[in-house]
Design a protein around this motif. Structure first.
Motif, short mmCIF file in Angstrom:
data_model
loop_
_atom_site.label_atom_id
_atom_site.label_comp_id
_atom_site.label_asym_id
_atom_site.label_seq_id
_atom_site.Cartn_x
_atom_site.Cartn_y
_atom_site.Cartn_z
N PRO A 74 -9.05 -31.33 11.56
CA PRO A 74 -10.45 -31.00 11.27
C PRO A 74 -11.36 -32.24 11.21
N ARG A 75 -10.74 -33.43 11.03
CA ARG A 75 -11.58 -34.64 10.96
C ARG A 75 -12.33 -34.88 12.27
N PHE A 76 -11.77 -34.36 13.38
CA PHE A 76 -12.38 -34.66 14.67
C PHE A 76 -13.15 -33.49 15.25
N SER A 77 -13.24 -32.41 14.45
CA SER A 77 -14.01 -31.27 14.93
C SER A 77 -15.47 -31.70 15.01
N GLY A 78 -16.05 -31.59 16.20
CA GLY A 78 -17.46 -31.96 16.38
C GLY A 78 -17.70 -33.46 16.41
N ALA A 79 -16.64 -34.27 16.33
CA ALA A 79 -16.84 -35.73 16.27
C ALA A 79 -17.40 -36.25 17.58
N HIS A 80 -18.20 -37.31 17.48
CA HIS A 80 -18.77 -37.90 18.67
C HIS A 80 -17.79 -38.87 19.33
N GLY A 81 -18.03 -39.09 20.63
CA GLY A 81 -17.15 -39.94 21.42
C GLY A 81 -16.94 -41.31 20.80
N GLU A 82 -18.00 -41.79 20.18
CA GLU A 82 -17.97 -43.11 19.56
C GLU A 82 -16.82 -43.23 18.54
N VAL A 83 -16.59 -42.16 17.79
CA VAL A 83 -15.54 -42.17 16.76
C VAL A 83 -14.18 -42.36 17.43
N PHE A 84 -13.94 -41.62 18.51
CA PHE A 84 -12.66 -41.73 19.21
C PHE A 84 -12.50 -43.10 19.85
N LEU A 85 -13.60 -43.57 20.46
CA LEU A 85 -13.52 -44.87 21.15
C LEU A 85 -13.23 -46.00 20.16
N ALA A 86 -13.96 -46.00 19.06
CA ALA A 86 -13.78 -47.08 18.08
C ALA A 86 -12.35 -47.06 17.54
N GLU A 87 -11.85 -45.86 17.27
CA GLU A 87 -10.49 -45.75 16.74
C GLU A 87 -9.46 -46.17 17.79
N THR A 88 -9.72 -45.81 19.07
CA THR A 88 -8.80 -46.20 20.14
C THR A 88 -8.74 -47.71 20.27
N VAL A 89 -9.90 -48.35 20.25
CA VAL A 89 -9.94 -49.81 20.39
C VAL A 89 -9.20 -50.46 19.20
N ARG A 90 -9.36 -49.83 18.04
CA ARG A 90 -8.69 -50.35 16.84
C ARG A 90 -7.16 -50.21 16.99
N ARG A 91 -6.73 -49.08 17.53
CA ARG A 91 -5.28 -48.90 17.71
C ARG A 91 -4.73 -49.92 18.71
N LEU A 92 -5.52 -50.20 19.76
CA LEU A 92 -5.08 -51.18 20.74
C LEU A 92 -4.95 -52.55 20.07
#
Ligand code: CTP
Ligand code: MG
Length: 408
Positions: free
Chosen positions: A320-338
Motif C-alpha cells: 500500500p505504500r506505493f499505491s498512487g506513488a509518483h515515479g519520483e519515489v520509485f526512481l529515488a529508491e531505485t538509485v538508492r538501492r543501486l
C-alpha cells in the motif's frame, strides 16, 4: 493559494552554537543561498504544495518572512512565520500553535537538514495519510556501536541490527502531535519520541543520506560541496553526453534495458503523470501507482543493469505504500538501492512511444527533472508508431529505457 491539509513546520530558531558562525545557523550562507533558503526549496518542491510554518529566531522574523514569501508565491503555497523558543521542542510547539484549521497532517523538519530531497517529504506525508500514525525517515546504523563509560573504557558492543538513525521530516496526524505536545513533560530529542510517549505507533521509512544535519563546520563543508555539485550537474550532464570515454581505470560498465506500458485510464478525471511531470488536460494512465511508464522503464533498466531484479519485485503492487506513488519515489529508491549495491549511474536514455502527450515542448523540463532525481544524465526521446499497434491506436503509452551504470 491552496487549502492544503498537509503542513510542514520548519524549525529554524536555533543559534547554531556548535557550528560557531556569527549568524544563527539557518541564516548561514550555503551556495548562493542560505541554509534556510535551500531547506525551503526542498519543502516547496513537494508534489502538492504544503502549508509552510517557519519557526525563526525572534529578531529575524522579517528576514525569514521575505525568504519564504517569494518561494511560497512561486509554489502557490500558504505560509506563516513565528518566533521560536528556548529549545527545539518549544519552537515546534509554537509552530503547532500557528497551524490553520484545515491541516490534518503535520511534518516537522529541521532547517539544519537543507539537502533533504523533496521526495522524502512526499513519501512521509503519503505514508502518514495511508497509515494514520507517525512516520519518520531513518537510516540503518553502519558503524559498530559500543557502550563506553566516563573513563573511556568499553563496556560492551550494542547489537546494531535493531538500531536506526532518525532524520526529519517526521510526520504525524495533527491530532496525535498536538496531543503529545500538550502532555509533554521534559525535553525529548525528537518529535517521534514525544508521540511514542503517548503510545502511538511510529513507522520508519527509508531516509536519505542527503538529509544529514548540519551541526559542525565539517557538515557545512559537505553541504557546500553537494550544492556546488548540484549547480554543476547541468554542465556535467552536457559533458557526459559529449560521449566522454570511460576512464581506462574504471571497471567495465554494465547496461540494462527496461520497458513499461500503461493503458490510458477510462476515467477522464485521472491526471496524467509521465516522465515525472504532471500534464494538465491530458488523459491519465491507469496503474497501481501513477502509471508513469517513463519512470518505471528507467527503474527497470537500472535494476537490470545492477542485476537487482525488477520493479515488480522491489515495489510489490500489493504494497500500500506505493499505491498512487509518483515515479519520483520509485526512481529515488531505485538509485538508492543501486548505491547500496555499490553502483552509480552513468547515464540513462529513455524513449516514449505514443501519440500523446506531445513530448517535445516539455522534453528539456523532463530531462532536467529526471536527471536531478537519478543524479546522472537522463535523455528523453519520443516517437509514434505510424498509427500501428496499441500506441498507434492511442490506447496507451510505452517507454523503453537503457541505463549504463558503473561500480563505485
Ligand atoms: N531549533 C529551533 N529552536 C531552538 C533550537 C533548535 O528551532 N530553540 C532548530 C534548529 O534551528 C535546527 C533544528 O532545530 O534547524 C535542529 O537543532 P540543532 O541542529 O541542534 O540546531 P541548533 O540548536 O541551532 O544548533 P546547536 O545545538 O549547535 O546550538
Ligand atoms: Mg541545538
Amino acid at each position: 493559494m491552496n487549502d492544503s491539509t498537509v503542513a510542514v513546520i520548519v524549525v529554524a530558531a536555533g543559534s547554531g552554537t556548535r557550528l560557531g558562525h556569527s549568524e544563527p545557523k539557518a541564516f548561514v550562507p550555503l551556495g548562493d543561498d542560505t541554509i534556510l533558503g535551500v531547506a525551503l526549496d526542498a519543502v516547496l518542491g513537494m508534489r502538492d504544495a504544503p502549508h509552510v510554518v517557519v519557526v525563526a529566531p525572534a529578531d529575524r522574523l522579517g528576514e525569514a518572512r521575505s525568504m519564504v514569501a517569494a518561494r511560497a508565491a512561486a509554489a502557490s503555497a500558504t505560509f506563516d512565520v513565528v518566533a521560536g523558543g528556548e529549545s527545539r521542542q518549544e519552537s515546534v510547539s509554537r509552530g503547532l500553535g500557528a497551524l490553520p484549521h484545515v491541516v490534518e497532517t503535520v511534518l516537522v523538519h529541521d532547517a539544519a537538514r537543507p539537502l533533504t530531497p523533496s521526495a522524502v517529504f512526499d513519501e512521509v506525508a503519503a505514508a502518514v495519510v495511508a497509515r494514520g500514525h507517525g512516520v519518520v525517515p531513518a537510516l540503518a546504523v553502519v558503524d559498530t556501536i559500543k557502550r563506553v563509560d566516563a573513563a573511556g573504557r568499553v563496556l560492551g558492543t550494542v547489537d546494531r541490527s535493531e538500531l536506526a538513525a532518525m532524520q526529519t521530516p517526521q510526520g504525524f496526524p495533527r491530532s496525535a502531535l498536538e496531543h503529545a505536545y500538550a502532555r509533554a513533560h521534559g525535553e525529548h530529542t525528537d518529535d517521534a519520541a514525544l508521540v511514542e510517549s503517548i503510545g502511538m505507533p511510529i513507522d520508519v521509512v527509508p531516509g536519505d543520506a542527503r538529509a544529514f544535519k548540519i551541526t559542525v563546520p565539517a557538515d557545512l563543508h559537505r553541504a557546500e560541496h553537494l550544492v556546488a555539485e548540484r549547480h554543476g550537474a547541468d554542465a556535467a550532464a552536457r559533458a557526459a553526453h559529449a560521449a566522454a570515454p570511460v576512464a581506462a581505470s574504471a571497471a567495465v560498465p554494465r547496461i540494462g534495458t527496461g520497458i513499461d506500458v500503461h493503458a490510458f485510464d477510462a476515467d477522464a478525471d485521472t491526471p496524467l503523470w509521465l516522465a515525472g511531470l504532471h500534464w494538465p488536460d491530458e488523459r491519465g494512465l491507469s496503474g497501481h501507482s501513477d502509471g508513469d511508464a517513463v519512470a518505471h522503464a528507467i527503474c527497470d533498466a537500472l535494476l537490470a543493469a545492477a542485476g537487482l531484479g525488477d520493479i515488480g519485485g522491489m515495489f510489490g503492487t500489493a504494497d500500500p505504500r506505493f499505491s498512487g506513488a509518483h515515479g519520483e519515489v520509485f526512481l529515488a529508491e531505485t538509485v538508492r538501492r543501486l548505491a547500496d549495491a555499490g553502483f552509480r549511474v552513468g547515464n540513462v536514455s529513455v524513449q516514449v512511444v505514443g501519440n500523446r502527450p506531445k513530448l517535445a515542448p516539455r522534453r528539456a523540463e523532463a530531462e532536467a527533472l529526471l536527471t536531478r532525481i537519478v543524479g546522472a544524465p537522463v535523455s528523453v526521446a519520443a516517437t509514434t508508431t505510424d498509427r500501428l499497434g496499441f500506441t498507434g491506436r492511442g490506447e496507451g503509452v510505452a517507454a523503453i529505457a537503457t541505463a549504463l551504470i558503473v561500480t563505485g
